[in-house]
Design an enzyme around this catalytic site. Structure first.
Site, PDB file in Angstrom:
ATOM      1  N   LYS A 161       0.814  -1.245   0.093  1.00 25.40           N
ATOM      2  CA  LYS A 161      -0.045  -0.026  -0.093  1.00 25.40           C
ATOM      3  C   LYS A 161       0.843   1.113   0.006  1.00 25.40           C
ATOM      4  O   LYS A 161       0.708   2.244  -0.929  1.00 25.40           O
ATOM      5  CB  LYS A 161      -0.896  -0.009   1.417  1.00 25.40           C
ATOM      6  CG  LYS A 161      -1.425   1.438   1.926  1.00 25.40           C
ATOM      7  CD  LYS A 161      -2.390   1.341   2.899  1.00 25.40           C
ATOM      8  CE  LYS A 161      -1.480   1.332   3.981  1.00 25.40           C
ATOM      9  NZ  LYS A 161      -1.208   3.023   4.417  1.00 25.40           N
ATOM     10  N   ASN A 162       1.801   1.318   0.945  1.00 30.12           N
ATOM     11  CA  ASN A 162       2.557   2.462   1.169  1.00 30.12           C
ATOM     12  C   ASN A 162       3.597   2.805   0.042  1.00 30.12           C
ATOM     13  O   ASN A 162       4.083   3.932  -0.132  1.00 30.12           O
ATOM     14  CB  ASN A 162       3.314   2.542   2.458  1.00 30.12           C
ATOM     15  CG  ASN A 162       2.362   2.804   3.421  1.00 30.12           C
ATOM     16  OD1 ASN A 162       1.085   3.224   3.253  1.00 30.12           O
ATOM     17  ND2 ASN A 162       2.765   2.551   4.761  1.00 30.12           N
ATOM     18  N   CYS A 191      -4.527  12.883  13.023  1.00 33.92           N
ATOM     19  CA  CYS A 191      -5.330  11.501  12.921  1.00 33.92           C
ATOM     20  C   CYS A 191      -5.110  10.540  14.078  1.00 33.92           C
ATOM     21  O   CYS A 191      -4.407  11.173  15.274  1.00 33.92           O
ATOM     22  CB  CYS A 191      -4.760  10.857  11.541  1.00 33.92           C
ATOM     23  SG  CYS A 191      -3.262   9.996  11.848  1.00 33.92           S
ATOM     24  N   ARG A 199       0.785  14.773  12.941  1.00 33.78           N
ATOM     25  CA  ARG A 199       1.289  14.442  11.609  1.00 33.78           C
ATOM     26  C   ARG A 199       1.282  15.782  10.643  1.00 33.78           C
ATOM     27  O   ARG A 199       0.674  16.110   9.895  1.00 33.78           O
ATOM     28  CB  ARG A 199       0.199  13.461  10.961  1.00 33.78           C
ATOM     29  CG  ARG A 199       0.034  12.350  11.492  1.00 33.78           C
ATOM     30  CD  ARG A 199      -0.815  11.307  10.858  1.00 33.78           C
ATOM     31  NE  ARG A 199       0.148  10.683   9.782  1.00 33.78           N
ATOM     32  CZ  ARG A 199       0.024   9.542   9.371  1.00 33.78           C
ATOM     33  NH1 ARG A 199      -1.269   8.815   9.380  1.00 33.78           N
ATOM     34  NH2 ARG A 199       0.702   9.051   8.396  1.00 33.78           N
ATOM     35  N   ASP A 233       5.331   0.665  11.922  1.00 34.81           N
ATOM     36  CA  ASP A 233       4.004  -0.098  11.533  1.00 34.81           C
ATOM     37  C   ASP A 233       3.817  -1.351  11.979  1.00 34.81           C
ATOM     38  O   ASP A 233       2.946  -2.338  11.630  1.00 34.81           O
ATOM     39  CB  ASP A 233       3.846   0.036   9.902  1.00 34.81           C
ATOM     40  CG  ASP A 233       3.607   1.445   9.568  1.00 34.81           C
ATOM     41  OD1 ASP A 233       3.407   2.400  10.564  1.00 34.81           O
ATOM     42  OD2 ASP A 233       4.003   1.848   8.458  1.00 34.81           O
ATOM     43  N   ARG A 263      -8.400  -0.780   5.134  1.00 35.65           N
ATOM     44  CA  ARG A 263      -7.527   0.292   4.523  1.00 35.65           C
ATOM     45  C   ARG A 263      -6.235  -0.296   4.016  1.00 35.65           C
ATOM     46  O   ARG A 263      -5.775   0.438   3.183  1.00 35.65           O
ATOM     47  CB  ARG A 263      -7.297   1.453   5.636  1.00 35.65           C
ATOM     48  CG  ARG A 263      -8.588   2.187   5.876  1.00 35.65           C
ATOM     49  CD  ARG A 263      -7.981   3.238   6.737  1.00 35.65           C
ATOM     50  NE  ARG A 263      -7.233   4.176   5.926  1.00 35.65           N
ATOM     51  CZ  ARG A 263      -6.895   5.576   6.485  1.00 35.65           C
ATOM     52  NH1 ARG A 263      -7.311   5.878   7.585  1.00 35.65           N
ATOM     53  NH2 ARG A 263      -5.979   6.216   5.946  1.00 35.65           N
TER      54      ARG A 263
HETATM   55  N1  EPU Z   1       6.837  14.809  10.393  1.00 29.29           N
HETATM   56  C1  EPU Z   1       7.160  16.108  10.668  1.00 29.29           C
HETATM   57  N2  EPU Z   1       6.926  16.972   9.683  1.00 29.29           N
HETATM   58  C2  EPU Z   1       6.550  16.746   8.463  1.00 29.29           C
HETATM   59  C3  EPU Z   1       6.330  15.372   8.166  1.00 29.29           C
HETATM   60  C4  EPU Z   1       6.372  14.354   9.304  1.00 29.29           C
HETATM   61  O1  EPU Z   1       7.512  16.531  11.816  1.00 29.29           O
HETATM   62  O2  EPU Z   1       6.411  17.481   7.662  1.00 29.29           O
HETATM   63  C5  EPU Z   1       7.082  13.862  11.610  1.00 29.29           C
HETATM   64  C6  EPU Z   1       5.703  13.068  11.895  1.00 29.29           C
HETATM   65  O3  EPU Z   1       4.888  13.798  12.869  1.00 29.29           O
HETATM   66  C7  EPU Z   1       6.091  11.731  12.494  1.00 29.29           C
HETATM   67  C8  EPU Z   1       7.555  11.612  11.795  1.00 29.29           C
HETATM   68  O4  EPU Z   1       7.877  12.800  11.129  1.00 29.29           O
HETATM   69  O5  EPU Z   1       6.758  12.046  13.711  1.00 29.29           O
HETATM   70  C9  EPU Z   1       7.670  10.727  10.548  1.00 29.29           C
HETATM   71  O6  EPU Z   1       6.407  11.041   9.667  1.00 29.29           O
HETATM   72  P1  EPU Z   1       6.521  10.552   8.020  1.00 29.29           P
HETATM   73  O7  EPU Z   1       6.456  11.793   7.284  1.00 29.29           O
HETATM   74  O8  EPU Z   1       7.748   9.666   7.673  1.00 29.29           O
HETATM   75  O9  EPU Z   1       5.110   9.749   8.046  1.00 29.29           O
HETATM   76  P2  EPU Z   1       4.333   9.729   6.860  1.00 29.29           P
HETATM   77  O10 EPU Z   1       4.778   9.770   5.429  1.00 29.29           O
HETATM   78  O11 EPU Z   1       2.885  10.477   7.166  1.00 29.29           O
HETATM   79  C10 EPU Z   1       4.353   7.218   6.357  1.00 29.29           C
HETATM   80  C11 EPU Z   1       3.411   5.775   6.131  1.00 29.29           C
HETATM   81  C12 EPU Z   1       3.036   5.554   7.657  1.00 29.29           C
HETATM   82  C13 EPU Z   1       4.173   5.213   8.346  1.00 29.29           C
HETATM   83  C14 EPU Z   1       5.152   6.547   8.647  1.00 29.29           C
HETATM   84  C15 EPU Z   1       6.465   6.287   9.291  1.00 29.29           C
HETATM   85  C16 EPU Z   1       2.260   6.022   4.220  1.00 29.29           C
HETATM   86  C17 EPU Z   1       1.258   6.435   3.566  1.00 29.29           C
HETATM   87  N3  EPU Z   1       2.167   6.307   5.430  1.00 29.29           N
HETATM   88  O12 EPU Z   1       3.717   7.954   6.823  1.00 29.29           O
HETATM   89  O13 EPU Z   1       2.282   4.316   7.645  1.00 29.29           O
HETATM   90  O14 EPU Z   1       3.837   4.898   9.810  1.00 29.29           O
HETATM   91  O15 EPU Z   1       5.636   6.828   7.163  1.00 29.29           O
HETATM   92  O16 EPU Z   1       7.213   4.980   8.745  1.00 29.29           O
HETATM   93  O17 EPU Z   1       3.361   5.573   3.770  1.00 29.29           O
HETATM   94  C18 EPU Z   1       0.282   2.893   8.006  1.00 29.29           C
HETATM   95  O18 EPU Z   1       0.656   2.202   7.084  1.00 29.29           O
HETATM   96  O19 EPU Z   1      -0.095   2.273   8.888  1.00 29.29           O
HETATM   97  C19 EPU Z   1       1.173   4.167   8.588  1.00 29.29           C
HETATM   98  C20 EPU Z   1       0.686   4.982   9.303  1.00 29.29           C
END
Ligand code: EPU
Length: 420
Positions: A22-23, A116, A121, A307, A399
């Site tokens: 998915k990701n 969320c 986030r 995850d 999801r």
């Molecule tokens: N963060 C910031 N600023 C930003 C973006 C992120 O401070 O602009 C922080 C977040 O608050 C968090 C950390 O950085 O503490 C990591 O966030 P990241 O942006 O890496 O997460 P994401 O891209 O929103 C993806 C996966 C998540 C997974 C995380 C971490 C997807 C669609 N989602 O989220 O997957 O937990 O990376 O590996 O790829 C799941 O599949 O259940 C899921 C939540």
């Protein structure tokens, strides 16, 4: 409303195949909007989040079509329209359309997703990157409004956190920007490598994906291609833990051990062997009758994946002794704890640590899923609980897992879905 019913106590055995990630598929769908024409994505999973992303492509004028496990994304009609709140709030990865809109139309209007269940986030790193590439960004009426009147240009960007999402948006924006972008402290996840492979197949010039420094030499156009989505490493890890928790033995196909080295080491310390039988098939086998308690800290790749934290917790409830889980990525990712406790688990939360006293028997109970990975953890606990566990709010599971209950049933679990 649907729920999942499990009768615990069966050892898992046999073989099972993992679905596409998915990701990994979500950013690739967004990237398809950078090419004018139809991309064919093989091994795209049939899960709700992918449907939501396809809906978003539709709202933006593109078309999507399913041909068994191939997802066709036709961006010919892609046009500059707002990405609406109704869709973005149901799935945060919708913000991946920000970069393709900016890149192709020099303008984007995308709803702000808000928080969320697992954390706040923020998007500051996404926006910082896009601003460095030449976009002017403002927030108005709950929308991110971005504009790059002169088009995007290369830049040197350092991420304060190695964010997966920010790395995706920056790669997508820089691929067609004028000149060279150097992205430091980039996310190194296999999903980022898969995305860079897709963009390069379309004609982009990206080097270093999978390391913390990524170089992107902007190109003028990208062409549609056929591409293979990698197997879902989180589903593979969930299945491995399912086999381990039941003290079973099974072959998991579509499992790249290199994508889950942290899990392999931690499972090995707990007494569970993961052995490669080919490049993409792994045999899971318990070395002893008892699982050992092992601490983990969730970290960006190649650290232990957040995850898989909830699933690891279910496993540690069965290990004889105390263990500590430290969640360092999301500030609110322990919502499964209260439900595991309803099943008899002994867990205490102290800040971002969960202290688990494992080894007691779990007992089946009605429980409620709070997010995607929490649902998986409750299923794993149900596999070893005495009696019947019924898990409601199972739409969270749908999801991101494609028919997890069918896969577990094929391995011998007594599990079914029913409508309440
Ligand atoms: N963060 C910031 N600023 C930003 C973006 C992120 O401070 O602009 C922080 C977040 O608050 C968090 C950390 O950085 O503490 C990591 O966030 P990241 O942006 O890496 O997460 P994401 O891209 O929103 C993806 C996966 C998540 C997974 C995380 C971490 C997807 C669609 N989602 O989220 O997957 O937990 O990376 O590996 O790829 C799941 O599949 O259940 C899921 C939540």
């Amino acid at each position: 409303m649907e729920r999942i019913i499990i009768k615990g106590g069966k050892k898992l055995s046999g073989s099972v195949r993992v679905s596409g990630s998915k990701n990994a598929a979500l950013p690739v769908i967004a990237a398809s909007l950078l090419a004018d024409g139809a991309c064919r994505l093989e091994n795209a999973p049939k899960v709700k989040d992918i449907q939501t992303m396809c809906q978003m492509v539709g709202v933006l004028g593109g078309r999507t079509k399913r041909e068994t496990d191939v997802l066709v994304i036709d961006s010919s009609g892609f046009s500059c329209r707002p990405a609406p709140y109704d869709l973005v709030r149901t799935m945060r990865a919708s913000v991946y359309v920000l970069a393709p809109l900016l890149s192709r139309f020099r303008k984007a209007k995308v709803a702000l997703p808000g928080g969320c269940a697992i954390g706040l986030r923020p998007l500051d790193q996404h926006l910082k990157g896009l601003e460095a590439l030449g976009a002017k960004v403002k927030m108005e009426h709950g929308y991110i409004q971005a504009e790059a009147a002169q088009g995007l240009h290369g830049a040197e960007i350092y991420l304060d956190v190695a964010s997966v999402g920010a790395t995706v948006n920056i790669l997508l924006a820089a691929a067609l920007a004028k000149g060279r972008t150097v992205l430091d402290h980039a996310a190194c996840e296999p999903e980022i490598v898969n995305l860079a492979g897709f963009l390069n197949a379309m004609g982009a010039r990206i080097q270093g994906a999978g390391t913390s420094r990524v170089l992107i030499e902007g190109v003028k156009r990208l062409a549609p291609v056929t591409y293979q989505i990698i197997p879902d490493r989180i589903e593979a890890g969930t299945l491995a833990i399912a086999v381990a928790i039941t003290q079973g033995e099974a072959l998991i196909e579509g499992f790249f051990l290199t994508h889950l080295a942290a899990l392999e080491r931690k499972l090995s310390a707990a007494g569970v062997e993961l052995r490669s039988e080919s490049e993409s098939a792994v045999r899971v086998k318990c070395k002893n009758d008892e699982l050992l308690p092992i601490d983990i800290v969730t970290l960006p790749y190649p650290g232990f994946p957040t995850d898989l934290q909830a699933q690891w917790m279910a496993l540690m409830c069965r290990a004889s002794g105390r263990s500590v889980i430290t969640e360092s990525i999301w500030e609110n990712r322990f919502m499964h704890v209260a439900e595991l406790k309803r099943m008899g688990a002994n867990i205490r939360i102290e800040g971002n640590n969960a202290l688990i006293r494992g080894g007691r028997a779990l007992s089946g109970a009605p429980v409620m899923a709070s997010d995607l990975r929490a649902s998986a953890a409750l299923i794993l606990a149900g596999l070893v609980a005495e009696g019947e566990t019924s898990i409601s709010r199972i739409y969270h599971l749908d999801r991101g897992y494609e028919k997890l209950e069918d896969k577990l049933a094929a391995l011998g679990a007594e599990i079914r879905r029913e409508t309440e």
